[in-house]
Design an enzyme around this catalytic site. Structure first.
Site, PDB file in Angstrom:
ATOM      1  N   GLU A  97       0.981  20.953  92.430  1.00 18.64           N
ATOM      2  CA  GLU A  97       1.925  22.208  91.937  1.00 18.64           C
ATOM      3  C   GLU A  97       1.570  23.625  91.225  1.00 18.64           C
ATOM      4  OE1 GLU A  97       4.362  22.059  87.171  1.00 18.64           O
ATOM      5  OE2 GLU A  97       2.334  20.669  87.772  1.00 18.64           O
ATOM      6  N   ASP A 121      -4.282  23.976  83.800  1.00 11.15           N
ATOM      7  CA  ASP A 121      -3.985  23.461  85.156  1.00 11.15           C
ATOM      8  C   ASP A 121      -4.352  24.189  86.931  1.00 11.15           C
ATOM      9  OD1 ASP A 121      -0.763  22.923  84.792  1.00 11.15           O
ATOM     10  OD2 ASP A 121      -1.567  24.110  82.550  1.00 11.15           O
ATOM     11  N   THR A 130       2.174  20.192  80.130  1.00 11.37           N
ATOM     12  CA  THR A 130       1.587  21.419  79.286  1.00 11.37           C
ATOM     13  C   THR A 130       1.951  22.292  78.908  1.00 11.37           C
ATOM     14  OG1 THR A 130       1.241  22.080  82.277  1.00 11.37           O
ATOM     15  CG2 THR A 130       1.106  23.672  80.471  1.00 11.37           C
TER      16      THR A 130
END
Length: 321
Positions: free
Chosen positions: A74, A51, A122
């Protein structure tokens, strides 16, 4: 291709290359076995090294090539220098060759907002390593993982790029065919996949795998589906719609954010589909909107009105736009 492609076409062409690089980063981190998992708000809201690296890569690359656009990612990451090997300056020549829809041809950088989800799915990504460290055929959670780059103008999703890092994972880690990138723009079309529809009369609902509640289950049941598929990732669910594996994506709850839906919505709209909240209202992707899709998400390739009409009144009362 004209001698000077429109700004938005250059942006999409760059986003495509950035998404491809992102997919490679996602695969590399998983294969290293060192995911660097951090809980953000709880066990169902995780952040990994992938991420962080992907968001750094995409956002820094976008800022370098398009300094006037607004980028919303994000992950809330600290300001720090981004390593040069994370920067992607390439562009998709295939996209640059395409004609820009007239309504977008004169757009300026400063008018565009890019919503970035560096790793959608995720939770599934982290479970892959826990369950089976190697990329085995039975590891279907790999399909749930996507990288999302959505482009908005005037509050509307006008282009989207989705990378599916582990597409064709059944071929093994050494396959050159692992991963794919889909993209689309309303008025131009969608590319990187073969559009298919669920057989006539079949209602197959795809919904959340790990964030369900009574509102979600009540709404899914109200659709009277012939089958229900529970998977991770908003990007993955839209891929199911455009590839004929599901007829509606139903998520009657808080949970998804604008970076989850912007890119998928643009691709879905490009093939004639529709994405709204549970009230049937369009989502807004302006830079200053709240990030949460507080009235849920309803997406379909066809027959949107049927599904919207089936949402229980109790659910509509509970979900305020």
């Amino acid at each position: 291709m004209s001698g000077n492609p429109a700004v938005v076409m250059r942006l999409v062409a760059s986003a495509y290359a950035m998404a491809e690089k992102a997919g490679a980063i996602v695969r590399r981190v998983l294969q290293s076995g060192e995911l660097g998992i951090v809980e953000k708000t709880g066990a169902n809201d995780l952040q990994t090294l992938a991420d962080r690296l992907v968001q750094q890569s995409i956002c820094a690359s976008l800022s370098k090539s398009f300094p006037k656009i607004t980028i919303i990612g994000e992950e809330d990451l600290p300001e720090e220098a981004v390593k040069e090997d994370l920067i992607e300056s390439g562009q998709s020549e295939d996209i640059l060759q395409k004609s820009c829809p007239a309504e977008y041809s004169a757009l300026k950088e400063e008018e565009l907002v890019v919503w970035v989800d560096p790793l959608d799915g995720t939770k599934e990504y982290t479970e892959v390593l826990i369950q089976k460290p190697s990329l085995k055929p039975q590891n279907r959670l790999l399909d749930h993982v996507t990288v999302l780059i959505g482009i908005a103008y005037g509050g509307k999703a006008i282009a989207g790029v989705i990378n599916q890092p582990f597409f064709n994972y059944q071929l093994g880690t050494e396959s050159a065919d692992m991963g794919r990138t889909l993209w689309g723009m309303p008025g131009l079309g969608a590319f990187g996949f073969e559009l298919q529809e669920v057989p006539d009369g079949r209602r197959i609902v795809t919904t959340t795998r790990s964030h369900s509640n009574k509102l979600v289950t009540d709404t899914v049941d109200a659709m009277e589906p012939h089958d229900v598929i529970r998977v991770g990732g908003a990007g993955n669910k839209i891929i199911q719609l455009v590839e004929g594996k599901a007829s509606a994506y139903v998520f009657a709850s808080l949970g998804t954010k604008k970076w989850d839906t912007c890119a998928p919505e643009a691709i879905l709209h490009a093939v004639g589909g529709k994405l709204t909240d549970m009230h049937g209202s369009a989502l807004c992707y302006d830079a200053n909107v709240k990030h949460m899709n507080s009235a849920g998400v309803l997406a379909t390739l066809r027959n949107h009105q049927y599904y919207a009409s089936r949402v229980p009144k109790s659910v509509l009362l509970a979900l305020k736009p």
